[in-house]
Design a protein around this motif. Structure first.
Motif, PDB file in Angstrom:
ATOM      1  N   ILE A 232       9.441   6.878  -6.424  1.00  0.00           N
ATOM      2  CA  ILE A 232       8.642   6.082  -5.502  1.00  0.00           C
ATOM      3  C   ILE A 232       7.570   5.283  -6.225  1.00  0.00           C
ATOM      4  O   ILE A 232       7.160   4.218  -5.748  1.00  0.00           O
ATOM      5  CB  ILE A 232       8.014   7.010  -4.436  1.00  0.00           C
ATOM      6  CG1 ILE A 232       7.484   6.161  -3.278  1.00  0.00           C
ATOM      7  CG2 ILE A 232       6.934   7.892  -5.035  1.00  0.00           C
ATOM      8  CD1 ILE A 232       7.069   6.976  -2.093  1.00  0.00           C
ATOM      9  N   THR A 233       7.092   5.749  -7.363  1.00  0.00           N
ATOM     10  CA  THR A 233       6.058   4.993  -8.086  1.00  0.00           C
ATOM     11  C   THR A 233       6.604   3.683  -8.646  1.00  0.00           C
ATOM     12  O   THR A 233       5.830   2.783  -8.997  1.00  0.00           O
ATOM     13  CB  THR A 233       5.492   5.847  -9.225  1.00  0.00           C
ATOM     14  OG1 THR A 233       6.569   6.331 -10.030  1.00  0.00           O
ATOM     15  CG2 THR A 233       4.709   7.017  -8.675  1.00  0.00           C
ATOM     16  N   GLN A 234       7.926   3.559  -8.726  1.00  0.00           N
ATOM     17  CA  GLN A 234       8.526   2.318  -9.183  1.00  0.00           C
ATOM     18  C   GLN A 234       8.961   1.441  -8.015  1.00  0.00           C
ATOM     19  O   GLN A 234       8.823   0.226  -8.047  1.00  0.00           O
ATOM     20  CB  GLN A 234       9.739   2.625 -10.084  1.00  0.00           C
ATOM     21  CG  GLN A 234      10.403   1.406 -10.682  1.00  0.00           C
ATOM     22  CD  GLN A 234      11.519   0.851  -9.793  1.00  0.00           C
ATOM     23  OE1 GLN A 234      12.153   1.603  -9.057  1.00  0.00           O
ATOM     24  NE2 GLN A 234      11.725  -0.453  -9.849  1.00  0.00           N
TER      25      GLN A 234
ATOM     26  N   LEU B 181       2.412   2.716  -1.514  1.00  0.00           N
ATOM     27  CA  LEU B 181       2.360   3.739  -0.474  1.00  0.00           C
ATOM     28  C   LEU B 181       1.395   4.862  -0.854  1.00  0.00           C
ATOM     29  O   LEU B 181       1.170   5.118  -2.043  1.00  0.00           O
ATOM     30  CB  LEU B 181       3.749   4.329  -0.245  1.00  0.00           C
ATOM     31  CG  LEU B 181       4.772   3.429   0.467  1.00  0.00           C
ATOM     32  CD1 LEU B 181       6.107   4.161   0.582  1.00  0.00           C
ATOM     33  CD2 LEU B 181       4.278   3.018   1.829  1.00  0.00           C
ATOM     34  N   PRO B 182       0.806   5.526   0.148  1.00  0.00           N
ATOM     35  CA  PRO B 182      -0.051   6.685  -0.157  1.00  0.00           C
ATOM     36  C   PRO B 182       0.683   7.768  -0.937  1.00  0.00           C
ATOM     37  O   PRO B 182       0.072   8.499  -1.719  1.00  0.00           O
ATOM     38  CB  PRO B 182      -0.479   7.190   1.226  1.00  0.00           C
ATOM     39  CG  PRO B 182      -0.313   6.009   2.117  1.00  0.00           C
ATOM     40  CD  PRO B 182       0.829   5.223   1.584  1.00  0.00           C
ATOM     41  N   GLU B 183       2.003   7.899  -0.714  1.00  0.00           N
ATOM     42  CA  GLU B 183       2.773   8.899  -1.439  1.00  0.00           C
ATOM     43  C   GLU B 183       2.755   8.606  -2.943  1.00  0.00           C
ATOM     44  O   GLU B 183       2.692   9.531  -3.767  1.00  0.00           O
ATOM     45  CB  GLU B 183       4.207   8.955  -0.921  1.00  0.00           C
ATOM     46  CG  GLU B 183       4.346   9.560   0.472  1.00  0.00           C
ATOM     47  CD  GLU B 183       3.987   8.585   1.572  1.00  0.00           C
ATOM     48  OE1 GLU B 183       3.595   7.444   1.232  1.00  0.00           O
ATOM     49  OE2 GLU B 183       4.093   8.957   2.763  1.00  0.00           O
ATOM     50  N   ALA B 184       2.861   7.313  -3.322  1.00  0.00           N
ATOM     51  CA  ALA B 184       2.787   6.952  -4.740  1.00  0.00           C
ATOM     52  C   ALA B 184       1.375   7.158  -5.281  1.00  0.00           C
ATOM     53  O   ALA B 184       1.178   7.531  -6.449  1.00  0.00           O
ATOM     54  CB  ALA B 184       3.223   5.492  -4.927  1.00  0.00           C
ATOM     55  N   GLU B 185       0.380   6.911  -4.431  1.00  0.00           N
ATOM     56  CA  GLU B 185      -1.005   7.111  -4.857  1.00  0.00           C
ATOM     57  C   GLU B 185      -1.269   8.588  -5.174  1.00  0.00           C
ATOM     58  O   GLU B 185      -2.126   8.908  -6.007  1.00  0.00           O
ATOM     59  CB  GLU B 185      -1.944   6.636  -3.757  1.00  0.00           C
ATOM     60  CG  GLU B 185      -3.412   6.638  -4.132  1.00  0.00           C
ATOM     61  CD  GLU B 185      -3.712   5.639  -5.241  1.00  0.00           C
ATOM     62  OE1 GLU B 185      -4.679   5.886  -5.993  1.00  0.00           O
ATOM     63  OE2 GLU B 185      -2.989   4.630  -5.370  1.00  0.00           O
TER      64      GLU B 185
ATOM     65  N   ILE C 212      -2.435   1.432   7.104  1.00  0.00           N
ATOM     66  CA  ILE C 212      -3.804   1.098   6.730  1.00  0.00           C
ATOM     67  C   ILE C 212      -3.866   0.736   5.252  1.00  0.00           C
ATOM     68  O   ILE C 212      -4.474  -0.270   4.863  1.00  0.00           O
ATOM     69  CB  ILE C 212      -4.742   2.277   7.036  1.00  0.00           C
ATOM     70  CG1 ILE C 212      -4.754   2.534   8.541  1.00  0.00           C
ATOM     71  CG2 ILE C 212      -6.133   2.031   6.508  1.00  0.00           C
ATOM     72  CD1 ILE C 212      -5.570   3.736   8.934  1.00  0.00           C
ATOM     73  N   TYR C 213      -3.193   1.579   4.432  1.00  0.00           N
ATOM     74  CA  TYR C 213      -3.191   1.296   2.995  1.00  0.00           C
ATOM     75  C   TYR C 213      -2.440   0.006   2.693  1.00  0.00           C
ATOM     76  O   TYR C 213      -2.865  -0.801   1.876  1.00  0.00           O
ATOM     77  CB  TYR C 213      -2.553   2.463   2.243  1.00  0.00           C
ATOM     78  CG  TYR C 213      -3.331   3.745   2.384  1.00  0.00           C
ATOM     79  CD1 TYR C 213      -4.422   4.010   1.563  1.00  0.00           C
ATOM     80  CD2 TYR C 213      -2.984   4.684   3.357  1.00  0.00           C
ATOM     81  CE1 TYR C 213      -5.137   5.186   1.698  1.00  0.00           C
ATOM     82  CE2 TYR C 213      -3.698   5.852   3.498  1.00  0.00           C
ATOM     83  CZ  TYR C 213      -4.774   6.099   2.653  1.00  0.00           C
ATOM     84  OH  TYR C 213      -5.475   7.262   2.798  1.00  0.00           O
TER      85      TYR C 213
END
Length: 752
Positions: A507-509, A514-518, A735-736
């Protein structure tokens, strides 16, 4: 909820919010059951009648008190009489439940009453009488002489009618007992009157003939005194003998009643209605009713029926023993009374003997006349005494009243005694809530998975380094394995198979905003802050059990480290089930195993950015992913027969030091700790161990055990990463995204 006993208000609210459906379901179930019960519940009514017991005030009552004997409390006896068998049997007859032939006790007073009392009671009548008795209760109101009779029934009319019938039949029973005693006393008095009438005639005739034959005028004064004394002593002796006769009759009846309960109830109600015996009889009655009801659906040999029969026999034995004790006490008292009366008779005889000796000194004719005169006088006195008592009995019999009066008849009740249906349903709702709360806390206490982050940190005695939320398929990119023919020295052949297993999300790529990547960037920051600055570090990621998400976390974390400018290498030490090569779409070999056995060099085995480009990433994805050129992969290589022994070699230690010298961050992906020992072996060779725990997958005791194994191998645990967290309050990614959208748009405007 867990092993932590100190709960705060926040903990309670969290548990209630978490288990709210259990609480709601319990409440609904209990309310539904309460509603069903209320709808099918039969209303119960109570009717009450009140009677008053008067004291005896007539002379006949005094005669009865003299001829009867009681040691029990009068009101207690009357209360027991209200629900006695005799009263309840006549009530059953008045209700039409039994026939006149089945009566053991008369429903009205007759002189033939004794013939009824000797009949045997059929079992059917016993069941009917006991069933009626079970609906009735009687008690004395305070210290008054008023008795309240309460009837409980599902039929309001039956309750009122039964209460009034019991009050009436109790009054009739009182009259019957009084008339029965009066009849016995009157019969005895009448026989004595008749006898003394004849005795007066004979003695008067004899006296008259003696005076005419002897021409006798009057006796002397001394003779009159002696005769008067003899006459008084004779009356006293007769009275004492009468009392002895009555006491002996009572003693005979007591001995007979000792083995005959029917006679005991009729002749000695004060013993039969003794409070202890009344309690035992009530218990016997209740047990017989329960046994009769139970035998309607079971056999005589059923264990519960056998037990109830044993209990019944035990109660009957106690009743017999209590009766014998009370009767024996009465017999002893009566025998003592008889002995005392006989002593007084003997004293009277002695005094008569002395008076007779004085009489012997008086002339014969004078003595003879005095004897006639004394006999006439004594007969007259005895005749007058019995005549007076006969008149009192006749007057009392003419009155035909007892000492019981009904002061308040029962009226038909309008409202049932049971509480309202709405109240029961509301009470059911409250009980349901309480049960729901209890069940929720029980389930929470049995749930050994994660409760809160603070709970887990206290339990594991370590730090939670990061929380990785649940990543759905739509949020992460699914990178399938597909070969790049131009990048390979040889085309696909039958000897080369595509990697097996499900694809992994990166997901970071694919979605870095997204908040999940954060969450992975947050984890990166936490780890770097815990490690020494400007030093090369080697980190080992493991878990307690399989499928905890180690490879997914390592892949995303490694990419975020590379994006920070750190030279990062990911080493797949899961030689049993390697997965790292599938995430990035590179070849499995040559890899770590090949390096350790010497069939390939480190440089040949490491996969760089170019391998990623020709492996899984398109050129466009490669160019849009910053820092990808700082990421390197060392796959597992060929499958070895002895993974643990290979990782424990000195060559593995040397390899770790080589990688640390060339790269800023070295991250090892290892198998789970509990099933195999690979991670435990490597834990002492790296700078820190990070445990991955997927919340809800296993008990918190599992990672606790894994940490103990690592600490036992002298490994340093940096902390725990919670994976796949599904928060109860959902986050709002929009929101993000909205923030990033405006940030990008603002950047474009500034560039323009």
């Amino acid at each position: 909820m867990n092993m932590i006993s100190d709960l705060t208000l926040t903990d309670y609210l969290r548990i209630i919010r978490k288990r709210k459906w259990i609480i709601i379901l319990c409440s609904l179930i209990v309310v539904a059951v309460s509603s069903l019960y209320v709808s099918k519940e039969t209303p119960i009514y109570q009717a009450k009648a009140r009677v008053k017991v008067e004291q005896r005030t007539t002379l006949a009552g005094g005669l009865m008190e003299m001829m009867t004997w009681s040691t029990g409390d009068v009101m207690a006896t009357e209360v027991e009489t209200v629900t006695s068998y005799a009263v309840m049997e006549r009530v059953a007859y008045k209700l039409g439940k039994i026939t006149e032939k089945e009566l053991r006790y008369p429903h009205e007073f007759t002189k033939e009453a004794e013939s009824f009392e000797t009949q045997q009671t059929p079992d059917r009548v016993l069941r009917i009488v006991r069933g009626l008795r079970g609906k009735v209760s009687a008690k004395q109101e305070g210290i008054t002489n008023i008795i309240s009779i309460t009837v409980t029934s599902s039929d309001r009319s039956e309750a009122a009618r039964l209460a009034n019938l019991i009050a009436q039949e109790y009054r009739n029973e009182n009259r019957y007992q009084k008339q029965k005693d009066k009849l016995a006393a009157k019969s005895f008095v009448d026989s004595q009157i008749q006898w003394y009438e004849e005795a007066i005639k004979k003695s008067a005739t004899a006296e008259k003939r003696f005076r005419e034959e002897r021409d006798f005028v009057t006796p002397s004064q001394s003779l009159n005194n002696v005769l008067a004394q003899l006459s008084a002593l004779e009356v006293e002796r007769t009275r004492l003998e009468l009392q002895i006769s009555q006491a002996e009759t009572k003693l005979k009846q007591l001995k007979e009643a000792k083995t005959d309960t029917g006679k005991l109830q009729v002749l000695f109600p004060e013993i039969y209605n003794h409070p202890t015996l009344a309690t035992i009889r009530q218990n016997i009655s209740n047990l017989e009713i329960r046994l009769s009801e139970f035998l309607e659906s079971a056999t005589q040999l059923h264990p519960q029926a056998v037990q109830m029969k044993r209990s019944l026999e035990k109660l009957k034995s106690e009743q017999k023993k209590e009766i014998q004790g009370l009767v024996d006490a009465s017999i002893i008292s009566t025998e003592a009374q008889i002995a005392s009366l006989k002593e007084r008779v003997q004293e009277t005889e002695d005094r008569k003997e002395k008076a007779s000796q004085r009489l012997a000194k008086i002339p014969d004719e004078e003595v003879k006349y005095a004897q006639f005169e004394r006999e006439v006088k004594m007969n007259n006195e005895m005749y007058l005494m019995f005549k007076r008592r006969s008149e009192e009995s006749r007057i009392a019999e003419a009155e035909q009243t007892g000492n019981v009066s009904i002061i308040e008849p029962a009226v038909e009740p309008y409202y049932p005694i049971s509480s309202s249906g709405k109240g029961k349903i509301a009470a059911g709702g409250v009980v349901g809530l309480l049960l729901g709360f209890v069940l929720a806390f029980i389930i929470e206490s049995l749930d050994t998975s994660i409760g809160t982050i603070e709970d887990l940190e206290r339990y594991l005695e370590t730090t939670v380094l990061g929380v990785i939320p649940y990543i759905g398929p739509a949020e992460g990119i699914i990178i399938p394995w597909r070969p790049k023919f131009l990048a390979l020295p040889k085309p696909f052949s039958s000897r080369r198979r595509p990697p097996q297993g499900p694809p992994m999300p990166l997901i970071t790529q694919s979605n870095p905003k997204l908040p999940e990547a954060e969450a992975f960037r947050t984890l990166r920051t936490t780890i770097l802050l815990k490690m020494p600055q400007d030093e090369h570090i080697a980190l080992l990621f493991t878990s307690a059990s399989p499928q905890e998400g180690k490879t997914s976390i390592i892949s995303n974390l490694g990419l975020t480290m590379a994006q920070l400018g750190k030279q990062t290498i990911l080493v797949d030490c899961n030689l049993r089930r390697p997965a790292l090569h599938r995430v990035f779409g590179v070849e499995r070999g040559p890899g770590l195993t090949d390096v350790l056995i010497g069939s390939a060099t480190v440089d040949e085995a490491i996969k760089s950015a170019s391998d990623l480009l020709f492996g899984a990433l398109e050129l466009e994805d490669f160019l849009e992913t910053p820092g990808i050129d700082n990421l390197y992969i060392l796959p597992a290589g060929v499958h070895p027969p002895n993974p643990a022994e290979m990782l424990a070699t000195e060559r593995m230690t040397e390899l770790i030091n080589e990688l640390k010298s060339e790269y800023d961050i070295v991250i090892f992906d290892t198998p789970p700790t509990l099933p195999v020992t690979d991670a435990t072996i490597l834990s002492a060779k790296v700078d820190g161990v990070i445990l991955v725990y997927r919340a809800g997958k296993s008990s918190r005791k599992v990672p606790k055990r894994a940490m103990e194994l690592i600490k036992g191998a002298e490994g340093e645990i940096l902390g725990v990463v919670l994976n796949d967290i599904k928060p109860e309050i959902e986050t709002t990614p929009a929101i993000y995204q909205h923030y990033y959208y405006y940030e990008e748009e603002g950047a474009e405007e500034s560039e323009a």
